[in-house]
Design an enzyme around this catalytic site. Sequence first.
Site, short mmCIF file in Angstrom:
data_model
loop_
_atom_site.label_atom_id
_atom_site.label_comp_id
_atom_site.label_asym_id
_atom_site.label_seq_id
_atom_site.Cartn_x
_atom_site.Cartn_y
_atom_site.Cartn_z
N THR A 400 30.14 44.27 5.37
CA THR A 400 30.54 43.50 6.44
C THR A 400 29.95 42.32 6.89
O THR A 400 28.97 41.89 6.08
CB THR A 400 30.84 44.53 7.57
OG1 THR A 400 29.58 44.87 7.98
CG2 THR A 400 31.62 45.62 7.38
N THR A 418 35.30 42.79 8.51
CA THR A 418 34.84 43.34 6.78
C THR A 418 36.00 43.35 5.98
O THR A 418 37.34 43.11 6.60
CB THR A 418 34.33 44.76 7.23
OG1 THR A 418 34.07 45.06 5.69
CG2 THR A 418 35.40 45.70 7.79
N GLY A 482 26.60 46.56 7.24
CA GLY A 482 26.06 47.56 6.46
C GLY A 482 26.49 48.85 6.30
O GLY A 482 25.82 49.85 5.93
#
Length: 585
Positions: A400, A418, A482
């Site tokens: 993201t 994202t 992440g």
Amino acid sequence: MTSTPSRLLVSGFVLSIILSLPAAARQPVASGSGGAVATISEQASQSALRILNQGGNAVDAAVAAAATLGVTDPFSCGIGGGGFMVVYLAKDKRVITIDHREMAPAATRADRFLEQGKPIDFEEAVASGLSVGVPGTVRGWDEALQRYGSMSFKQVLAPAIEVASKGFPVGPHFAALSGDKLEKFARFSSTRALYLPNGKPIPAGTLFRNPDMAKAYRAIAAGGVKAFYSGPLAKAIVDAVQHPPVVAGKLARAGDMQLADLANYEARIRQPVHTSYRGYDIYGMPLPGSGAITLGLALNLLEGYDLKALPRAQAEHLYIEAARLAFADRNAYLADPEYVDAPVEGLLSKAYAAQRRQAISLQQAAGALSAGDPFAFQKDPSYPLRPASAKRLQAEGMHTTHLVVSDKDGNVVSYTYTIEDWGGSGIVVPGWGFILNNEMTDFDFSAPHPNVPEAGKRPRSSMTPTIAFKDGKPAFAIGSPGGATIITTVLQTMVNYIDLGMDMPAAVAAPRISARNSATPEVEPGFSSSPAGRALEAFGHRWAERPSEIGIVNAIVFNPDGTVTAVAEPKRAGGGTALVQKAGH
């Protein structure tokens, strides 16, 4: 006739101008007064600063930065995806959140990713129309601007249109990512033409332009939110989902999104999750965001220990164990609140944390743990019976982007958005230059589980945009990309900053450990053989060393003297850019 999607130029003159920008423009830390911004992209940070200098507020600048990140960081985010925005409105002294997470199309059923009762191959599910959720980004931006901004789409999209039209120099991170997803990108003709010219990744140093994305932004600037959710652009999205533009000899599963799914998409204005930690008030995203709840539970667990008085290794051991316990509960109970009655009050109860803390040993790693029972702490006599036990979780994408912005009036935005996996579904919408998400694979493929696919449902997310306050005033804003490591990245950075005495730049730069209730927490390359890694092994910890870095934090600290310090990742993913309106001397 649609325009050719790929526009590549190598111009020594233009490139030299861009690369000769002052070093301060690319620095990861900046302090001063007025507004501030931190992103992973120099161009995105510059876009936000430009809007602030034109009189825009933090919301306006956040949308401008996000739109530019859709150009410069297209494998992580864009208008083909969705996100969570946490906003502090200084005049009203309140925090609101805007949920523009992608939604499942109306035709979705719980067995969407099953064949003969078994989950289909995960990578095959990702690179398909079946993985694409109804994008929420543009609707979220519109809600933010209409309710809390001061500028129009035309004004805030102008910087991104300029970057997409004139181009930007491809960095090593961009080049590596396009090569990393070579197989997925090569499957789709529109994606291959844009990001794999001549069948190869775009080399670092190349001036890259995306005129089709500029066209999409111009359409939104002229026609507003309706230009995305109806008309030619919407039809192109639906066509790409239902008939993925595969090259000859390649296959991809078709999706079932309809024009009505786009037309009916709504963002949600939700009350934030609130918890406290050592004198800070912490605000974050509610469900379907699991990040703030998991973060809050982990902080409640850690609040029972005087981490400052403990040896560093023992404090980090307790961080790992608290994260492990919080994830056990997160995995079991959390999902879209419009479909699932999650025990949020119980999970955030200080009394529940005191009970769960009994499972933590001061000296020994616990390994994987079972979920606790927060229902007794709900204080709600009408609460339904406990759900059936959840099955094994599906993998979650890692990628993201996160940005933070503040303005001179004290408004603050912490925003994570994202398209899910690196490069999302891999499908570039032909003629429009943006990649569609694969957010549907954030659902769990097998029932029973709170997070199974259902029509109109939003998949659970780990995005954790956060704003912390002290004595009623903003203290810091933080977040990270992440996947599920977002939560541990934000948690560890906050522990570093609040408990371990690091300033924010050091807290952001420190090596990361991500404990998500597995027997072996993930660590960044080199950590396992470091003195810190070996010290933690004395507590029984064993590591799963990732081949890549964990998280990419961007933060703003609001200093007691009224100045601000913007902090971007110093090295991970090539490093970010922090800027302030008036630099300190």
